[in-house]
Scaffold this active site. Structure first.
Site: not given
Ligand code: 13P
Length: 287
Positions: A84, A177, A208, A232
């Site tokens: 990622d 994010h 995100g 998250t």
């Molecule tokens: P979140 O942490 O906002 O869920 O986003 C995760 C993400 O896009 C990882 O690349």
């Protein structure tokens, strides 16, 4: 066996649903996500940030852990192990370690440099059967306590990168994010529609995924999003559940201090979060 994300994303695009990328941070999360995907017969992408990669003792450790779990838990749904937001160096390291999918995030470079570095990875990934995600337009997020709103991608630049032959494209459309601030204006569907018109069949990636309302998720899928990243929300659910267990205090004597018991509510919380997201994404039963 690990698979490239290409086939699962092309199917998702054609079937008008999205595959979830859930980031992993330790053994418990990985097991919880794999078991939920298997139980719900859903394809799944395990995301690994560079920070999580270091925390889990390096990319080869992660490949060993995930492959071992797929074998020993009898996981038969398609699983892609994906870097990622990788740098060019991390992308090379993950290719060498045996990842089946890579994100090279060149969005902070001038577009010429992003094109040059993405091109270098396209051919390698193609030969090795590894899926490759590229990014245009920075995705917002919290840095030093300040939440940046991100920068919407330019559809022309999206087309330039898509034409290089990447598997999937992450394009900033006002997504962030982490938690969304109260004054967040929402996703820019006008920009998403322009990007879709420019890149045609290319599966689009929405980063995100935490906190985006369900109707916006569904609209994004209808406009070509085939992969949605979530991290998250799993962190919040896991931590709250473990904290709840510890604060309840009742079971910390006797065998209650066993880490397998302490973390169990967190594991259940991850499973519930992944299930809830998969229901919204529409990928249940699509393995
Ligand atoms: P979140 O942490 O906002 O869920 O986003 C995760 C993400 O896009 C990882 O690349």
């Amino acid at each position: 066996m690990l698979v490239s994300a290409k086939e699962m994303l092309n199917k998702a695009r054609d079937g008008h649903y999205a595959v979830g990328q859930f980031n992993i941070n330790n053994l418990e999360w990985t097991k919880a996500i794999l078991q939920t995907a298997q139980e719900l017969s859903a394809p799944v992408i395990l995301g690994v940030s560079e920070g999580a990669g270091k925390y889990m003792c390096g990319y080869t450790t992660i490949v060993g852990m995930v492959k071992g779990m797929i074998d020993n838990l009898g996981i038969t749904v398609p699983v892609a192990l994906h870097l990622d937001h990788g740098t060019f160096e991390a992308a090379k390291a993950c290719i060498n370690a045996g990842f089946s999918s890579i994100m090279f995030d060149g969005s902070h470079y001038p577009i010429e440099e992003n094109i040059k570095l993405t091109t270098a990875l396209v051919n390698t990934c193609d030969i090795l059967g590894i899926s490759l995600e590229a990014e245009v337009g920075a995705i917002g997020g919290e840095e030093d306590g300040v939440i940046g709103m991100g920068e919407c991608a330019d559809p022309k630049e999206c087309k330039q990168i898509a034409d290089l032959g990447v598997t999937m494209l992450a394009a900033g459309i006002g997504n962030i994010h982490g938690k969304y601030p109260a004054n967040w204006p929402g996703l820019r569907f006008d920009v998403l529609a322009d990007i879709k018109a420019a890149v045609g069949d290319m599966p689009l990636v929405l980063h995100g995924g935490t906190g985006i309302p369900e109707d916006m998720i569904k609209k994004a899928i209808s406009l070509g999003v085939a992969k949605i990243n979530v991290n998250t929300e799993c962190q919040i659910a896991f931590t709250a559940a473990v904290r709840g267990y510890i604060e309840a205090g009742k079971d910390l004597s006797g065998k209650g201090f066993d880490p397998r018991k302490v973390l169990a509510p967190g594991v259940d919380a991850i499973k519930a979060t992944v299930k809830e997201k998969m229901e919204i994404f529409g990928c249940i039963g699509k393995a």
